[in-house]
Design an enzyme around this catalytic site. Structure first.
Site, PDB file in Angstrom:
ATOM      1  CB  VAL A 104      -0.962   0.013   1.218  1.00 24.78           C
ATOM      2  CG1 VAL A 104      -1.893  -1.189   1.190  1.00 24.78           C
ATOM      3  CG2 VAL A 104      -0.195   0.071   2.549  1.00 24.78           C
ATOM      4  CG  HIS A 120      -3.838  -5.807   0.094  1.00 26.84           C
ATOM      5  ND1 HIS A 120      -2.918  -6.559   0.799  1.00 26.84           N
ATOM      6  CD2 HIS A 120      -4.677  -6.712  -0.469  1.00 26.84           C
ATOM      7  CE1 HIS A 120      -3.184  -7.841   0.665  1.00 26.84           C
ATOM      8  NE2 HIS A 120      -4.249  -7.960  -0.112  1.00 26.84           N
ATOM      9  CB  CYS A 149     -17.211  12.126   4.107  1.00 33.50           C
ATOM     10  SG  CYS A 149     -17.819  11.997   2.412  1.00 33.50           S
ATOM     11  CB  THR A 190       3.995 -12.424  -1.649  1.00 31.28           C
ATOM     12  OG1 THR A 190       2.797 -12.735  -0.920  1.00 31.28           O
ATOM     13  CG2 THR A 190       4.132 -13.381  -2.812  1.00 31.28           C
TER      14      THR A 190
END
Length: 247
Positions: A104, A120, A149, A190
């Site tokens: 990310v 992700h 928001c 990974t």
């Protein structure tokens, strides 16, 4: 460190479509702590698995917001490493390419990767926790709580995938299609334990692709791979790209 076999270099050179999956081990070489790393400082008493959940955010949105703000601040001091740059170079050398990342941190994009899906999410973005409207960039909270928001007034949250959440539909669909269509599938850095991303190399193998694992340690995906390059991604990926595309 594993040498690059000529047959693998030839397969990569001849591929019309290359797909790649990267995980935390790639960014760890830039100094980005993996999610499994122990917390430090003020965060030492927290289990990250208990912070990265919708329930944790509902319970204490400020705590989760601050934790991600601290992680984001660390990223200001890291740079893409040779593995990131090698994949950006590979993208420019093959007819079709897709890089799917579980990370990310945005380092692949900073290195120049463009045909990229972030499975992700991205820690630099925020979205609404209620209506999912995406804000372009992170904004710091000044009121003692996460920002609200503009569309609906609910708290903003990091635009990342938390435990118990599904992957973004479009990103997952693009990664699965690339795994099914590619000639060579490279999986780097990974653990092979986080699904559904860990299913992608298996999907590629079933579809007839040559699967290449790049990892210093054996993983559950090692048995799926045709070629296993035992070494850090920052060394092995540049070597692989040089072997396939010398000069």
């Amino acid at each position: 460190m594993t040498a690059i076999a000529p047959r693998l270099a030839n397969a990569l050179r001849d591929a019309r479509f290359v797909a790649v999956l990267t995980g935390a081990g790639v960014s760890a070489e830039s100094g980005v702590p993996t999610f499994r790393d122990a917390q430090t400082g003020l965060w030492a008493k927290y289990d990250p698995h208990e912070l990265a959940t919708p329930a944790a955010f509902a319970r204490n949105p400020r705590l989760v917001w601050d934790w991600y703000a601290e992680r984001r601040a660390r990223l200001a001091h890291v740079e893409p490493n040779p593995a990131h740059h090698a994949l950006a170079a590979l993208e420019r050398r093959v007819p079709q390419f897709l890089l799917a990342t579980q990370n990310v941190d945005g380092l692949h994009a900073r290195a120049g990767s463009r045909k990229l899906v972030e499975l992700h999410g991205n820690i630099a973005r925020v979205k609404c926790s209620a209506c999912s409207a995406v804000a372009a960039t992170w904004s710091d909270a000044a009121s003692g709580e996460p920002p609200r928001c503009a569309a609906c007034g609910a708290f903003l949250r990091p635009d990342v995938v938390w435990f118990y959440e599904l992957l973004p539909v479009d990103a997952q669909a693009a990664a699965e299609k690339a795994a099914s269509d590619c000639d060579v599938f490279i999986v780097a850095g990974t653990s092979g334990e986080v699904y559904p991303a860990a299913e992608l190399p298996q999907r590629a193998r079933r579809a007839g692709a040559r699967v290449v694992e790049v990892n210093p340690q054996p993983t559950p995906l090692s048995a799926v791979a045709h070629d296993v390059l035992r070494g850090p991604a920052g060394a092995m990926l540049p070597a692989l790209v040089r072997a396939a595309f010398p000069g």
